[in-house]
Design a protein around this motif. Structure first.
Motif, short mmCIF file in Angstrom:
data_model
loop_
_atom_site.label_atom_id
_atom_site.label_comp_id
_atom_site.label_asym_id
_atom_site.label_seq_id
_atom_site.Cartn_x
_atom_site.Cartn_y
_atom_site.Cartn_z
N SER A 1 -8.01 25.17 31.64
CA SER A 1 -8.65 24.02 30.98
C SER A 1 -10.04 23.77 31.57
CB SER A 1 -7.77 22.77 31.08
OG SER A 1 -7.52 22.43 32.43
N TRP A 2 -10.98 23.53 30.65
CA TRP A 2 -12.36 23.28 31.02
C TRP A 2 -12.49 21.85 31.55
CZ3 TRP A 2 -15.72 19.93 28.11
CH2 TRP A 2 -17.05 19.94 28.54
N VAL A 3 -13.23 21.68 32.65
CA VAL A 3 -13.43 20.38 33.27
C VAL A 3 -14.81 19.83 32.91
CG1 VAL A 3 -13.55 19.11 35.44
CG2 VAL A 3 -11.88 20.96 35.16
N GLU A 4 -15.86 20.60 33.23
CA GLU A 4 -17.22 20.16 32.93
C GLU A 4 -18.19 21.32 33.11
OE1 GLU A 4 -18.02 16.97 35.70
OE2 GLU A 4 -18.72 18.34 37.24
N GLU B 1 -6.85 34.86 34.48
CA GLU B 1 -7.13 35.27 33.10
C GLU B 1 -7.28 34.07 32.17
OE1 GLU B 1 -8.08 38.18 31.72
OE2 GLU B 1 -8.14 38.81 33.82
N ALA B 2 -6.48 33.02 32.37
CA ALA B 2 -6.58 31.84 31.51
C ALA B 2 -7.97 31.20 31.62
CB ALA B 2 -5.50 30.82 31.89
N VAL B 3 -8.53 31.19 32.82
CA VAL B 3 -9.86 30.63 33.04
C VAL B 3 -10.91 31.51 32.35
CG1 VAL B 3 -11.60 30.14 34.80
CG2 VAL B 3 -9.21 29.49 35.19
N LYS B 4 -10.79 32.82 32.51
CA LYS B 4 -11.74 33.74 31.89
C LYS B 4 -11.69 33.65 30.36
CE LYS B 4 -11.68 37.21 35.55
NZ LYS B 4 -11.32 38.60 35.87
N THR B 5 -10.49 33.49 29.81
CA THR B 5 -10.34 33.38 28.37
C THR B 5 -11.04 32.13 27.84
OG1 THR B 5 -8.26 34.60 28.44
CG2 THR B 5 -8.64 33.22 26.50
N TYR C 1 -11.28 23.86 41.81
CA TYR C 1 -11.79 24.31 40.52
C TYR C 1 -12.35 25.72 40.63
CZ TYR C 1 -11.81 19.37 39.11
OH TYR C 1 -11.47 18.08 38.82
N TYR C 2 -12.23 26.46 39.55
CA TYR C 2 -12.90 27.75 39.44
C TYR C 2 -14.25 27.48 38.79
CZ TYR C 2 -8.65 30.04 40.82
OH TYR C 2 -7.55 30.45 41.53
N ALA D 1 -20.04 25.89 35.29
CA ALA D 1 -18.91 25.33 34.52
C ALA D 1 -17.67 25.36 35.41
CB ALA D 1 -18.68 26.14 33.26
N ASP D 2 -16.93 24.25 35.41
CA ASP D 2 -15.72 24.12 36.22
C ASP D 2 -14.48 24.19 35.33
OD1 ASP D 2 -17.36 23.70 38.38
OD2 ASP D 2 -17.07 21.53 38.44
N PHE D 3 -13.46 24.89 35.83
CA PHE D 3 -12.20 25.06 35.11
C PHE D 3 -11.03 24.85 36.06
CE2 PHE D 3 -15.40 27.64 33.15
CZ PHE D 3 -15.22 27.46 31.79
N ASN D 4 -9.94 24.30 35.54
CA ASN D 4 -8.68 24.24 36.29
C ASN D 4 -8.04 25.62 36.25
OD1 ASN D 4 -8.38 21.43 37.09
ND2 ASN D 4 -8.30 21.01 34.89
N ALA D 5 -7.10 25.86 37.16
CA ALA D 5 -6.42 27.15 37.24
C ALA D 5 -5.68 27.50 35.95
CB ALA D 5 -5.46 27.17 38.42
#
Length: 139
Positions: free
Chosen positions: A71-74, A25-29, A50-51, A64-68
């Motif tokens: 947090s947005w990576v790139e 959910e944190a990634v989706k938000t 990464y997600y 787009a890459d995100f940590n679990a």
């Protein structure tokens, strides 16, 4: 016939660098806040953990890459070599003129800012060179 089908499924997963995944959910938000107009990305989890959200904006494909933790990576998108800034084209001509370019991506990174990733064909593993828009090599 069932054996062939099972082998095909195993090969598809074995050859794929990322697997379909349900993002936390944190990634989706974070994704919804960063890309409010995009409601249906395809989620994958890559081999770095990464997600990845795969989506399109105005017909252009993005990843787009995100940590679990959300947090947005790139975020990156493929571009044509012709769309590189002139300063980068100049450096490529000076330092990599005899090398074949296999892929060019425009990347917006949480840590590096905006840069361009140019992949050159090499025996074994291709070489990625990252450039700032002014032609400075950053990796």
């Amino acid at each position: 016939m069932k054996k062939i089908y099972l082998i095909c499924i195993v090969l598809v997963f074995a050859c794929n660098k990322s697997i379909k995944a349900q993002a936390p959910e944190a990634v989706k938000t974070t994704f919804k806040a960063k890309y409010p107009g995009e409601n249906d990305p395809d989620w994958h989890k890559d081999d770095q953990g990464y997600y990845e959200a795969h989506f399109k904006i105005d017909g252009v494909k993005y990843r787009a890459d995100f940590n679990a933790d959300g947090s947005w990576v790139e975020t990156e998108t493929s571009i044509d070599e012709d769309d590189l800034p002139e300063a980068i084209k100049k450096v490529i001509k000076e330092k990599f003129d005899d090398e074949e370019i296999t892929e060019v991506e425009k990347v917006d990174s949480a840590t590096k800012g905006l840069f361009y990733d140019v992949e050159f064909k090499r025996k074994g593993k291709n070489k990625d060179v990252e450039f700032k828009a002014n032609g400075k090599i950053i990796n």
